[in-house]
Design a protein around this motif. Structure first.
Motif, PDB file in Angstrom:
ATOM      1  N   LYS A   8       0.805  -1.221   0.000  1.00 23.28           N
ATOM      2  CA  LYS A   8       0.000   0.000   0.000  1.00 23.28           C
ATOM      3  C   LYS A   8       0.838   1.271   0.000  1.00 23.28           C
ATOM      4  O   LYS A   8       0.330   2.344  -0.275  1.00 23.28           O
ATOM      5  CB  LYS A   8      -0.963  -0.002   1.198  1.00 23.28           C
ATOM      6  N   THR A   9       2.142   1.157   0.282  1.00 22.69           N
ATOM      7  CA  THR A   9       3.008   2.337   0.317  1.00 22.69           C
ATOM      8  C   THR A   9       3.819   2.505  -0.970  1.00 22.69           C
ATOM      9  O   THR A   9       4.590   3.458  -1.093  1.00 22.69           O
ATOM     10  CB  THR A   9       3.986   2.269   1.509  1.00 22.69           C
ATOM     11  N   SER A  10       3.660   1.609  -1.930  1.00 27.41           N
ATOM     12  CA  SER A  10       4.506   1.600  -3.129  1.00 27.41           C
ATOM     13  C   SER A  10       4.432   2.894  -3.929  1.00 27.41           C
ATOM     14  O   SER A  10       3.394   3.556  -3.998  1.00 27.41           O
ATOM     15  CB  SER A  10       4.110   0.441  -4.046  1.00 27.41           C
ATOM     16  N   ILE A  11       5.578   3.204  -4.525  1.00 29.15           N
ATOM     17  CA  ILE A  11       5.660   4.259  -5.535  1.00 29.15           C
ATOM     18  C   ILE A  11       6.102   3.587  -6.829  1.00 29.15           C
ATOM     19  O   ILE A  11       6.533   2.427  -6.825  1.00 29.15           O
ATOM     20  CB  ILE A  11       6.630   5.391  -5.128  1.00 29.15           C
ATOM     21  N   GLY A  65       8.163  -0.942  -9.392  1.00 27.53           N
ATOM     22  CA  GLY A  65       7.457  -0.734  -8.138  1.00 27.53           C
ATOM     23  C   GLY A  65       8.496  -0.649  -7.042  1.00 27.53           C
ATOM     24  O   GLY A  65       9.433  -1.452  -7.004  1.00 27.53           O
ATOM     25  N   PRO A  68       8.929   3.541  -0.784  1.00 24.58           N
ATOM     26  CA  PRO A  68       9.157   4.990  -0.849  1.00 24.58           C
ATOM     27  C   PRO A  68      10.612   5.398  -0.610  1.00 24.58           C
ATOM     28  O   PRO A  68      11.087   6.369  -1.193  1.00 24.58           O
ATOM     29  CB  PRO A  68       8.247   5.543   0.245  1.00 24.58           C
ATOM     30  N   TYR A  99      -1.684  -3.826  -9.118  1.00 20.72           N
ATOM     31  CA  TYR A  99      -2.200  -2.464  -9.011  1.00 20.72           C
ATOM     32  C   TYR A  99      -3.057  -2.235 -10.244  1.00 20.72           C
ATOM     33  O   TYR A  99      -2.695  -2.648 -11.355  1.00 20.72           O
ATOM     34  CB  TYR A  99      -1.062  -1.449  -8.951  1.00 20.72           C
ATOM     35  N   LEU A 106      -5.628   4.841  -8.229  1.00 20.90           N
ATOM     36  CA  LEU A 106      -4.822   3.641  -8.014  1.00 20.90           C
ATOM     37  C   LEU A 106      -5.508   2.712  -7.016  1.00 20.90           C
ATOM     38  O   LEU A 106      -5.919   3.141  -5.939  1.00 20.90           O
ATOM     39  CB  LEU A 106      -3.444   4.040  -7.473  1.00 20.90           C
ATOM     40  N   LEU A 120      -5.974   3.535  -3.276  1.00 22.76           N
ATOM     41  CA  LEU A 120      -4.773   4.149  -2.709  1.00 22.76           C
ATOM     42  C   LEU A 120      -4.641   5.618  -3.121  1.00 22.76           C
ATOM     43  O   LEU A 120      -3.590   6.224  -2.918  1.00 22.76           O
ATOM     44  CB  LEU A 120      -3.530   3.362  -3.137  1.00 22.76           C
ATOM     45  N   PHE A 123      -3.066   7.961  -8.799  1.00 22.76           N
ATOM     46  CA  PHE A 123      -1.844   7.313  -9.283  1.00 22.76           C
ATOM     47  C   PHE A 123      -0.727   8.328  -9.487  1.00 22.76           C
ATOM     48  O   PHE A 123       0.433   8.068  -9.140  1.00 22.76           O
ATOM     49  CB  PHE A 123      -2.133   6.558 -10.585  1.00 22.76           C
ATOM     50  N   GLU A 125       0.170  10.788  -7.950  1.00 21.04           N
ATOM     51  CA  GLU A 125       0.886  11.142  -6.724  1.00 21.04           C
ATOM     52  C   GLU A 125       1.925  10.088  -6.338  1.00 21.04           C
ATOM     53  O   GLU A 125       2.781  10.343  -5.500  1.00 21.04           O
ATOM     54  CB  GLU A 125      -0.102  11.352  -5.584  1.00 21.04           C
ATOM     55  N   ARG A 126       1.841   8.911  -6.943  1.00 18.87           N
ATOM     56  CA  ARG A 126       2.792   7.826  -6.656  1.00 18.87           C
ATOM     57  C   ARG A 126       3.818   7.638  -7.771  1.00 18.87           C
ATOM     58  O   ARG A 126       4.694   6.784  -7.669  1.00 18.87           O
ATOM     59  CB  ARG A 126       2.051   6.499  -6.493  1.00 18.87           C
TER      60      ARG A 126
END
Length: 132
Positions: A8-11, A65, A68, A99, A106, A120, A123, A125-126
């Motif tokens: 859930k924290t992926s960028i 992927g 952060p 995803y 996202l 999430l 998108f 923003e990631r």
């Protein structure tokens, strides 16, 4: 932190800007079922997924992927396809989740895991654009 929580924290690291007016999936073939594999095996699995995408004539582009803090990175593919096709591919390559981006939003979608799909946020923003 559980694996699901870390997902859930992926960028997402990409070399090209993306138009977020199309729906797409982000799918990896690496580290099946969340088990860290040898880099050679991950490379082989990645090539197998790319060959599968070519065989199905699905448009795709490379993406990474990442955690952060960049401490963990996994080669993945942005795939322009419908959600059911994306889920079938993820199941074939034994992935815990994919995803899904729909109208710029996202979602984390479980495949092998028992969790529920979660939004999430945006998108964009990631997305981290890398210099060429």
């Amino acid at each position: 932190m559980s694996l699901w929580e870390s997902y859930k924290t992926s960028i997402f690291l990409c070399h090209q800007a993306l138009k977020c007016d199309v729906d797409f999936a982000i799918i990896s073939a690496q580290n099946p079922a969340g088990n860290t594999e040898h880099p050679y095996l991950n490379l082989r699995r990645d090539k197998e997924l790319q060959a599968c995408l070519n065989l199905q004539r699905l448009p795709y582009r490379s993406v990474i992927g990442s955690a952060p803090d960049l401490s963990f990175q996994e080669k993945s593919w942005i795939v322009l396809c419908d959600k059911s096709t994306a889920l079938q591919l993820a199941l074939q390559f034994e992935q815990n989740a994919i995803y899904w981006v729909e109208q710029g939003e996202l979602f984390l979608v479980p495949v092998l895991m028992p969790q529920h799909e979660e939004s999430l946020g945006a998108f964009i923003e990631r997305l981290v654009l890398l210099p060429d």
